[in-house]
Design an enzyme around this catalytic site. Structure first.
Site, PDB file in Angstrom:
ATOM      1  N   GLY A  80       0.686  -1.489  -0.364  1.00 48.80           N
ATOM      2  CA  GLY A  80       0.525   0.087   0.334  1.00 48.80           C
ATOM      3  C   GLY A  80       0.715   1.687   0.209  1.00 48.80           C
ATOM      4  N   ARG A 144       1.139  -5.671  -4.763  1.00 48.64           N
ATOM      5  CA  ARG A 144       1.102  -6.798  -3.785  1.00 48.64           C
ATOM      6  C   ARG A 144       1.375  -7.799  -4.344  1.00 48.64           C
ATOM      7  NH1 ARG A 144      -0.765  -4.469   0.794  1.00 48.64           N
ATOM      8  NH2 ARG A 144      -2.233  -2.630   0.398  1.00 48.64           N
ATOM      9  N   ASP A 175       5.705  -7.946   6.098  1.00 47.48           N
ATOM     10  CA  ASP A 175       5.380  -8.994   4.595  1.00 47.48           C
ATOM     11  C   ASP A 175       6.298  -8.456   3.850  1.00 47.48           C
ATOM     12  OD1 ASP A 175       2.889 -10.292   5.869  1.00 47.48           O
ATOM     13  OD2 ASP A 175       1.836  -9.233   4.941  1.00 47.48           O
ATOM     14  N   LYS A 201       8.063   0.601   5.584  1.00 40.93           N
ATOM     15  CA  LYS A 201       7.208   1.563   5.422  1.00 40.93           C
ATOM     16  C   LYS A 201       5.818   1.038   5.956  1.00 40.93           C
ATOM     17  CE  LYS A 201       4.233  -0.315   3.050  1.00 40.93           C
ATOM     18  NZ  LYS A 201       3.752  -0.889   1.354  1.00 40.93           N
ATOM     19  N   THR A 202       5.269   1.511   5.867  1.00 44.04           N
ATOM     20  CA  THR A 202       3.390   1.247   6.300  1.00 44.04           C
ATOM     21  C   THR A 202       2.419   2.517   6.969  1.00 44.04           C
ATOM     22  OG1 THR A 202       1.395   0.156   6.822  1.00 44.04           O
ATOM     23  CG2 THR A 202       4.059  -0.594   7.682  1.00 44.04           C
ATOM     24  N   ASP A 204       0.451   1.744   8.363  1.00 42.45           N
ATOM     25  CA  ASP A 204      -0.450   1.147  10.022  1.00 42.45           C
ATOM     26  C   ASP A 204       0.497   0.775  10.636  1.00 42.45           C
ATOM     27  OD1 ASP A 204      -2.260   0.473   7.493  1.00 42.45           O
ATOM     28  OD2 ASP A 204      -1.206  -1.673   7.380  1.00 42.45           O
ATOM     29  N   GLY A 250      -5.630   0.955   8.484  1.00 40.40           N
ATOM     30  CA  GLY A 250      -4.731   0.095   9.392  1.00 40.40           C
ATOM     31  C   GLY A 250      -4.634  -0.934   9.927  1.00 40.40           C
ATOM     32  N   TYR A 422      -8.149   5.799   2.186  1.00 39.16           N
ATOM     33  CA  TYR A 422      -7.298   5.913   1.162  1.00 39.16           C
ATOM     34  C   TYR A 422      -6.694   7.794   1.282  1.00 39.16           C
ATOM     35  CZ  TYR A 422      -8.242   1.769  -0.144  1.00 39.16           C
ATOM     36  OH  TYR A 422      -8.342   0.255  -0.286  1.00 39.16           O
ATOM     37  N   GLY A 424      -5.311   9.149   3.197  1.00 40.51           N
ATOM     38  CA  GLY A 424      -4.083   9.853   3.680  1.00 40.51           C
ATOM     39  C   GLY A 424      -3.045   9.151   2.357  1.00 40.51           C
TER      40      GLY A 424
END
Ligand code: FBP
Length: 548
Positions: A80, A144, A175, A201-202, A204, A250, A422, A424
């Site tokens: 993402g 992904r 992952d 990165k993420t 979440d 998240g 999406y 943000g």
């Protein structure tokens, strides 16, 4: 060429700040050998060549940097979107050019699939300059595709050799970084001189531990969500007629919801990890929300805001057991996807254990269906598709109607629903993320230069001024343990959930009763890119509480 907004033009000139250790030549200082966070023997056996590596810290070198032959690097954006990805790439570009101006950077297109399918482009200075300090992953796109099979690694190797690439940098979440570790181990085991470096990165915020303090993108995304939650709170407190049920992205962890609660002080914020720890049922959650609605109504306040983490459903113990069984069932029955909706429901009900079939049947049909839809390539339930905000408000409405009959509630309940996710993920990075990401990329170049593989780029000490940030590398195997995924036990990076003993949660828990009853909203406003430091350079509340 698309027209650039005025902010975009001004923001392009922002020079991200680097940790002082990276301002010139560096020396890598090795720490002690490391161990994985869990299942040490199994992880060691699975990663015999990259297990136990030392942690690396970069310090300013006293000698000038030695001349190094030019080398080529490949970069991949995985999963993402998260604000700051373009700055990781520009930091990496500047980092390798500082080592030798003839180094070249190739971007693989649309995620890890680009490496396998040989889709790439060279990232030159002109291209990089167009994307500095901008949000999005559109410079090369993301995807992904899960990199896990030897055939994929071999296909990757063909293009790596063709382009004479010395190292691959994978910018991704838990992952994708797990896959980076697997790829590093594969090439090392084959004695192929290709290094693999990961970057955390993420949005979440669940890729963190003692050494990776936060994943990039979390800061900006939560600031964007908090701005709009604050705006809704102000609307809510002006009109005084709606309850706003706001679901926040998240995935599993509730870090985003918690951070936004700390920034905006809503009436309620559910923390999934607490729901699980207290063994709460869906009805318990509904009851606790209905009580707050009734208590506020008794004071004449028929309005409020509720924050809901998108992964909530997975943490309600009965639902967790159901999802775990559904995961295994779906993995073992690939023909499931080709059935009609009615046949799928029948199939699920007839294959689940009695307790889980009952839990499944008790859910509104739409929600039940969403639970059995396709997993993402990493085996995760696509929680962003489950409309928990509607499920909860509907159930709270029913509970309040019952309370009205019993005489324990007098008021009006009108609910509105929102889902922020999406909105943000592609915002222009805050100063924090712009600096952090640029540093992660620049630092990755140093990791490559010192021969590291199977490492994650790490910048620490993040609540201090950026000059005092500590740069280095953390062996990815150090963050791993074994987990049951897609019907099998697999080595994966341990996801960081909200720690109920941690300072951010405790700060929230100490204040939430007051926020529930009284109207204590705070309005953080939009991200500021220009202006006083205390407005523009604040890290997240989560980092602040964790480190102060
Ligand atoms: P990553 O874990 O890849 O960073 O993705 C984060 C996320 O935004 C989650 O919060 C959300 O559940 C998911 O991606 C949505 O996935 P998609 O982008 O495929 O719709």
């Amino acid at each position: 060429m698309a027209k650039k907004s005025v902010l975009q033009q001004k923001r392009a000139a922002y020079q991200p700040k680097l940790p002082a250790a990276l301002w010139g030549p560096v020396k890598a200082v090795k720490g002690e050998p490391t161990q994985s966070v869990g299942d040490q023997e199994e992880i060691k056996n699975l990663f015999p060549n990259t297990y136990g590596l030392p942690q690396l810290t970069f310090e300013k070198a006293t000698e000038p940097a030695p001349c190094v032959d030019a080398f080529n690097v490949g970069v991949i954006l995985s999963g993402g979107q998260a604000p700051g990805g373009h700055n990781v790439i520009s930091g990496l570009f500047d980092g390798i050019k500082a080592i030798n101006k003839d180094c070249r950077l190739y971007g693989f297109l649309m995620g890890p699939g680009g490496l396998v399918d040989h889709q790439y482009m060279e990232l030159t200075a002109d291209i990089i300059n167009d994307y500095r300090n901008t949000g999005g992953f559109d410079i090369i796109g993301s995807g992904r595709t899960k990199l896990e099979k030897p055939e994929q690694f071999e296909r990757g190797l063909e293009i790596i050799n063709k382009l004479n690439i010395r190292a691959i940098v994978i910018i991704g979440g838990d992952d994708s970084n797990t896959n980076a570790a697997v790829l590093a181990e594969y090439y090392k085991a084959k004695n192929v001189p290709v290094q693999v470096i990961g970057c955390p990165k993420t949005i979440d915020g669940d890729l963190k531990n003692g050494l990776i303090e936060t994943s990039f993108g979390f800061d900006t995304a939560t600031k964007v969500y908090s701005e709009v939650i604050g705006n809704i709170e102000r609307d809510c407190n002006s009109a005084k007629k709606y309850w706003h049920f706001i679901k926040l992205m998240g995935r599993s962890a509730s870090h985003i919801a918690l951070e936004c609660a700390l920034q905006t002080q809503p009436n309620c914020c559910i923390i999934s990890e607490e729901v699980e720890a207290k063994n709460m049922t869906l009805n318990d959650i509904v009851d606790s929300l209905a009580k707050v609605v009734a208590a506020r109504a008794a004071q004449g306040n028929n309005f409020g805001t509720v924050l809901i983490p998108e992964g909530l459903i997975e943490f309600i113990p009965a639902m967790k057991a159901l999802i775990a069984e559904l995961n295994d069932m779906l993995a073992a029955n690939p023909q499931f996807a080709s059935l009609s909706a009615a046949e799928q429901r029948e199939f699920v009900l007839s294959h689940l254990s009695a307790a889980n079939a009952e839990a499944y049947a008790s859910l509104p049909e739409g929600v039940a269906r969403q639970l059995s839809l396709d997993r993402d390539p990493h085996g995760n339930v696509q929680v962003s598709l489950i409309e928990t905000e509607k499920l909860l408000s509907e159930m709270v409405g029913k509970r309040l109607a019952q309370m009205k009959k019993e005489g324990t509630y007098v008021g009006k309940f009108a609910a509105l629903h929102h889902f922020f996710g999406y909105e943000g993920r592609c915002a222009d990075p805050s100063n924090f993320d712009a600096d952090y990401c640029y540093g992660l990329g620049y630092n990755a170049a140093q990791l490559i230069n010192c021969g590291a593989t199977g490492y994650m780029s790490s910048i620490r000490n993040l609540t201090k001024p950026s000059a005092q940030w500590v740069a280095g590398g953390i062996p990815i195997t150090m963050m791993m343990n074994m987990e049951h995924r897609n019907g099998k036990n697999k080595p994966v990076i341990k996801k960081a959930l909200v720690d109920l003993e941690g300072k951010p949660f405790k700060a929230f828990a100490a204040m939430r009763d007051e926020w529930a009853l009284n109207t204590c909203y705070t309005y953080p406003g939009p991200i500021q890119y220009f202006g006083p430091e205390e407005v523009c350079d604040q890290p997240s509340r989560t980092l602040y509480y964790e480190q102060n």
